[in-house]
Design a protein around this motif. Structure first.
Motif, PDB file in Angstrom:
ATOM      1  N   SER A 126       0.844  -1.193   0.000  1.00  0.00           N
ATOM      2  CA  SER A 126       0.000   0.000   0.000  1.00  0.00           C
ATOM      3  C   SER A 126       0.876   1.239   0.000  1.00  0.00           C
ATOM      4  O   SER A 126       2.031   1.213   0.450  1.00  0.00           O
ATOM      5  N   SER A 127       0.290   2.342  -0.477  1.00  0.00           N
ATOM      6  CA  SER A 127       0.971   3.632  -0.401  1.00  0.00           C
ATOM      7  C   SER A 127       0.802   4.267   0.967  1.00  0.00           C
ATOM      8  O   SER A 127       1.563   5.150   1.348  1.00  0.00           O
ATOM      9  N   ASP A 128      -0.189   3.819   1.714  1.00  0.00           N
ATOM     10  CA  ASP A 128      -0.521   4.414   3.003  1.00  0.00           C
ATOM     11  C   ASP A 128       0.161   3.643   4.127  1.00  0.00           C
ATOM     12  O   ASP A 128      -0.042   2.431   4.255  1.00  0.00           O
ATOM     13  N   PRO A 129       0.976   4.298   4.957  1.00  0.00           N
ATOM     14  CA  PRO A 129       1.699   3.575   6.009  1.00  0.00           C
ATOM     15  C   PRO A 129       0.785   2.802   6.956  1.00  0.00           C
ATOM     16  O   PRO A 129       1.100   1.669   7.326  1.00  0.00           O
ATOM     17  N   GLU A 130      -0.338   3.394   7.367  1.00  0.00           N
ATOM     18  CA  GLU A 130      -1.216   2.702   8.307  1.00  0.00           C
ATOM     19  C   GLU A 130      -1.848   1.475   7.673  1.00  0.00           C
ATOM     20  O   GLU A 130      -1.955   0.420   8.304  1.00  0.00           O
ATOM     21  N   VAL A 131      -2.277   1.591   6.423  1.00  0.00           N
ATOM     22  CA  VAL A 131      -2.863   0.450   5.723  1.00  0.00           C
ATOM     23  C   VAL A 131      -1.817  -0.644   5.539  1.00  0.00           C
ATOM     24  O   VAL A 131      -2.072  -1.827   5.783  1.00  0.00           O
ATOM     25  N   SER A 132      -0.625  -0.252   5.109  1.00  0.00           N
ATOM     26  CA  SER A 132       0.447  -1.222   4.894  1.00  0.00           C
ATOM     27  C   SER A 132       0.793  -1.949   6.185  1.00  0.00           C
ATOM     28  O   SER A 132       0.925  -3.178   6.217  1.00  0.00           O
ATOM     29  N   ASP A 133       0.936  -1.189   7.267  1.00  0.00           N
ATOM     30  CA  ASP A 133       1.320  -1.806   8.535  1.00  0.00           C
ATOM     31  C   ASP A 133       0.224  -2.725   9.060  1.00  0.00           C
ATOM     32  O   ASP A 133       0.511  -3.713   9.752  1.00  0.00           O
ATOM     33  N   ALA A 134      -1.043  -2.415   8.749  1.00  0.00           N
ATOM     34  CA  ALA A 134      -2.132  -3.311   9.146  1.00  0.00           C
ATOM     35  C   ALA A 134      -2.085  -4.605   8.342  1.00  0.00           C
ATOM     36  O   ALA A 134      -2.325  -5.696   8.877  1.00  0.00           O
ATOM     37  N   ILE A 135      -1.777  -4.507   7.050  1.00  0.00           N
ATOM     38  CA  ILE A 135      -1.696  -5.696   6.206  1.00  0.00           C
ATOM     39  C   ILE A 135      -0.544  -6.590   6.643  1.00  0.00           C
ATOM     40  O   ILE A 135      -0.677  -7.810   6.729  1.00  0.00           O
ATOM     41  N   THR A 136       0.597  -5.971   6.943  1.00  0.00           N
ATOM     42  CA  THR A 136       1.787  -6.755   7.315  1.00  0.00           C
ATOM     43  C   THR A 136       1.812  -7.096   8.802  1.00  0.00           C
ATOM     44  O   THR A 136       2.673  -7.856   9.234  1.00  0.00           O
ATOM     45  N   ARG A 137       0.902  -6.529   9.569  1.00  0.00           N
ATOM     46  CA  ARG A 137       0.826  -6.743  11.016  1.00  0.00           C
ATOM     47  C   ARG A 137       2.184  -6.477  11.671  1.00  0.00           C
ATOM     48  O   ARG A 137       2.636  -7.193  12.551  1.00  0.00           O
ATOM     49  N   ALA A 138       2.810  -5.388  11.201  1.00  0.00           N
ATOM     50  CA  ALA A 138       4.132  -5.007  11.695  1.00  0.00           C
ATOM     51  C   ALA A 138       4.222  -3.489  11.726  1.00  0.00           C
ATOM     52  O   ALA A 138       4.740  -2.873  10.790  1.00  0.00           O
ATOM     53  N   PRO A 139       3.699  -2.859  12.772  1.00  0.00           N
ATOM     54  CA  PRO A 139       3.663  -1.388  12.828  1.00  0.00           C
ATOM     55  C   PRO A 139       5.044  -0.771  12.655  1.00  0.00           C
ATOM     56  O   PRO A 139       6.044  -1.248  13.185  1.00  0.00           O
ATOM     57  N   GLY A 140       5.067   0.312  11.867  1.00  0.00           N
ATOM     58  CA  GLY A 140       6.294   1.062  11.670  1.00  0.00           C
ATOM     59  C   GLY A 140       7.197   0.555  10.570  1.00  0.00           C
ATOM     60  O   GLY A 140       8.262   1.143  10.330  1.00  0.00           O
ATOM     61  N   THR A 141       6.792  -0.490   9.859  1.00  0.00           N
ATOM     62  CA  THR A 141       7.709  -1.070   8.868  1.00  0.00           C
ATOM     63  C   THR A 141       7.529  -0.511   7.462  1.00  0.00           C
ATOM     64  O   THR A 141       8.407  -0.687   6.616  1.00  0.00           O
ATOM     65  N   HIS A 142       6.403   0.167   7.183  1.00  0.00           N
ATOM     66  CA  HIS A 142       6.204   0.697   5.834  1.00  0.00           C
ATOM     67  C   HIS A 142       7.322   1.663   5.456  1.00  0.00           C
ATOM     68  O   HIS A 142       7.926   1.553   4.373  1.00  0.00           O
ATOM     69  N   GLY A 143       7.616   2.597   6.328  1.00  0.00           N
ATOM     70  CA  GLY A 143       8.665   3.570   6.035  1.00  0.00           C
ATOM     71  C   GLY A 143      10.026   2.929   5.875  1.00  0.00           C
ATOM     72  O   GLY A 143      10.837   3.367   5.051  1.00  0.00           O
ATOM     73  N   ARG A 144      10.283   1.884   6.629  1.00  0.00           N
ATOM     74  CA  ARG A 144      11.571   1.197   6.516  1.00  0.00           C
ATOM     75  C   ARG A 144      11.664   0.440   5.193  1.00  0.00           C
ATOM     76  O   ARG A 144      12.750   0.347   4.591  1.00  0.00           O
ATOM     77  N   THR A 145      10.537  -0.101   4.720  1.00  0.00           N
ATOM     78  CA  THR A 145      10.548  -0.756   3.406  1.00  0.00           C
ATOM     79  C   THR A 145      10.845   0.261   2.310  1.00  0.00           C
ATOM     80  O   THR A 145      11.653   0.009   1.408  1.00  0.00           O
ATOM     81  N   VAL A 146      10.185   1.422   2.364  1.00  0.00           N
ATOM     82  CA  VAL A 146      10.433   2.469   1.362  1.00  0.00           C
ATOM     83  C   VAL A 146      11.911   2.879   1.387  1.00  0.00           C
ATOM     84  O   VAL A 146      12.562   2.996   0.337  1.00  0.00           O
ATOM     85  N   ALA A 147      12.458   3.075   2.592  1.00  0.00           N
ATOM     86  CA  ALA A 147      13.870   3.442   2.701  1.00  0.00           C
ATOM     87  C   ALA A 147      14.781   2.332   2.191  1.00  0.00           C
ATOM     88  O   ALA A 147      15.811   2.597   1.549  1.00  0.00           O
ATOM     89  N   GLY A 148      14.403   1.082   2.456  1.00  0.00           N
ATOM     90  CA  GLY A 148      15.199  -0.042   1.966  1.00  0.00           C
ATOM     91  C   GLY A 148      15.212  -0.115   0.457  1.00  0.00           C
ATOM     92  O   GLY A 148      16.253  -0.426  -0.164  1.00  0.00           O
ATOM     93  N   ILE A 149      14.069   0.156  -0.172  1.00  0.00           N
ATOM     94  CA  ILE A 149      14.014   0.175  -1.645  1.00  0.00           C
ATOM     95  C   ILE A 149      14.935   1.264  -2.188  1.00  0.00           C
ATOM     96  O   ILE A 149      15.683   1.054  -3.155  1.00  0.00           O
ATOM     97  N   GLN A 150      14.893   2.430  -1.574  1.00  0.00           N
ATOM     98  CA  GLN A 150      15.751   3.526  -2.032  1.00  0.00           C
ATOM     99  C   GLN A 150      17.228   3.156  -1.939  1.00  0.00           C
ATOM    100  O   GLN A 150      18.017   3.471  -2.839  1.00  0.00           O
ATOM    101  N   ARG A 151      17.611   2.456  -0.880  1.00  0.00           N
ATOM    102  CA  ARG A 151      19.020   2.077  -0.731  1.00  0.00           C
ATOM    103  C   ARG A 151      19.405   0.962  -1.700  1.00  0.00           C
ATOM    104  O   ARG A 151      20.540   0.937  -2.180  1.00  0.00           O
TER     105      ARG A 151
END
Length: 455
Positions: free
Chosen positions: A271-296
């Motif tokens: 998802s593009s939305d951090p809250e939606v993504s974190d609900a899907i992955t059941r791992a709060p706070g990880t959406h932003g880290r995934t985006v940063a990981g892709i950039q790296r």
């Protein structure tokens, strides 16, 4: 579902001597052999069982086996089939360690034995000293690391239907997310580094020159850079990591993987939305880290393809995903976005609420296609066996090839409805999933016109 691979042309017909030989895998002994041995060792420590199964005197029951879910050791009771578990957990008392034992009913047949099972539970609790529990817990930890009950092809395989050959190896099933739609259990064990490299050699010997390294989350394996160097040393020209990229957001880890031989990454971004993504992955706070990981990963020179599973939770914000990808990553090595349909998860009870409602799916998916075309993002997977029925997005020729499917699929995987017979794209469509049809009925399809007639 195998992600990260799009089926290409099937092997050519003709002289069978020109076809690659079947792979020969040097597999370890079945995990069940070692698992049975460790289960008996635990039973011997806790209740002095000489064998499994074993009769329990004066109870009318047998100790059938031992299970080791996270946080407990379960003694399985029954006759021929289990009726209950004696669930043992460590209990921290004041100044001492005790063990508490709970009777867990598995079916109504346990009711007739409740009194005797409670007596057994009390006896086991009194007999289990702190030292004995520590000994049993150490063996249980070893048992949890063994992939008992996991089919061997899950660990290593030549990917079916793809030419040139692609090999896949899984490093284990641990993960730093807990996606509800995942088909794996986080409790599955795995094999060690030596066995993984043996399988990598076997895949190369079978003719694969592209390798998928997967999990679980493979970046949790400290040996991953060594596996990459080993595979590159053998001669694999393409190595793809199937990952959520969380680990790649830290320090120079992405660059380390690139220098070790990683060429591509297939990254889950639901998802593009951090809250939606974190609900899907059941791992709060990880959406932003995934985006940063892709950039790296991109900065390190690794080509990235993204994957979004179209669950009901993510549908409303799905059309925003192409714009987020364009905004955050531009065209710096993003090779496309795969959109896939949820398959049966390990937690089967989650599937019904996960399946997209057909009208919402059609609306969201068609808008997503428009946004992807507008920003120049290639969409993948919509016409494959992991995608939806083609009518879900109007079989838009901008994102599908409309090639005839290679052949019928097992009915437990995909089915076609009577109303599909005359659809103009029926020959190119894999149909719908039986679970989807069972939930929403014939509304899961919206046939597209009629087939052209011959002559």
């Amino acid at each position: 579902m195998l992600v990260g691979v799009t089926a290409g042309s099937s092997p050519s017909s003709g002289d069978s001597s020109q076809r690659p030989s079947e792979p020969v895998f040097r597999d370890p002994p079945p995990a069940e052999i070692e698992g049975d041995r460790l289960a008996l060792e635990i039973a011997g420590i806790l209740v002095r069982a000489p064998s499994l199964p074993v009769d329990l005197p004066a109870s009318g029951l047998r100790l059938l086996g031992v299970e080791v879910p996270r946080g407990s050791i379960d003694l399985v009771l029954g006759l021929e089939a289990p009726v209950a578990h004696l669930r043992m957990r460590r209990f921290q008392g004041v100044g001492s360690i005790a063990v508490e034992v709970e009777v867990v009913r598995l079916n109504p047949g346990a009711d007739r034995y409740m009194k005797v099972m409670q007596t057994l539970a009390d006896r086991v609790a009194r007999a289990t000293t702190a030292a004995r529990w520590k000994q049993a817990a150490e063996v249980a930890a070893r048992l949890r690391r063994i992939p008992v009950g996991v089919r061997m092809e899950f660990h290593r395989q030549i990917v079916a239907g793809v030419e040139p050959r692609v090999g896949l190896v899984r490093l284990g099933y641990l993960c730093n997310q807990d996606c509800g739609m995942c088909w794996q259990s986080r409790d599955w064990g795995g094999f060690g580094a030596e066995q993984v490299r043996t399988w990598i050699e076997d895949l190369y010997a079978a003719g694969a020159r592209a390798l998928l390294i997967s999990g679980g989350e493979p970046s949790l394996d400290a040996k991953l850079p060594e596996h990459l160097r080993f595979a590159r040393g053998l001669g694999f020209s393409t190595i793809t990591l199937e990952t959520n990229a969380i680990r790649c957001s830290r320090g120079d880890y992405a660059q380390t993987l690139r220098e070790a031989g990683l060429t591509d990454a297939f990254v889950s971004l639901h998802s593009s939305d951090p809250e939606v993504s974190d609900a899907i992955t059941r791992a709060p706070g990880t959406h932003g880290r995934t985006v940063a990981g892709i950039q790296r990963l991109l900065a390190a020179g690794v080509a990235v393809k993204l994957n979004a599973v179209m669950t009901s939770a993510g549908l409303e914000r799905l059309p925003e995903l192409p714009d987020l990808i364009a905004r955050e990553f531009g065209h710096r090595g993003i090779s496309g976005l795969m959109l896939s349909y949820p398959t049966e998860p390990y937690e089967k009870q989650l599937l019904q609420d996960m399946l997209p409602e057909p009208h919402q799916l059609r609306s969201a998916l068609r808008e997503t296609v428009e946004r992807a075309v507008a920003v120049g993002l290639e969409l993948d997977g919509l016409d494959g066996p992991c995608g939806p029925a083609l009518c879900a997005f109007g079989a838009d020729p901008r994102v599908v090839s409309l090639r005839p499917i290679p052949g019928p699929l097992p009915r437990h995987f995909r089915v076609k409805l009577p109303s599909c017979d005359d659809c103009r794209v029926a020959d190119a469509c894999f149909g719908v999933r039986p679970e989807e049809h069972a939930r929403y009925g014939d509304a899961v399809v919206e046939p597209l016109g009629t087939r052209p007639t011959a002559g």
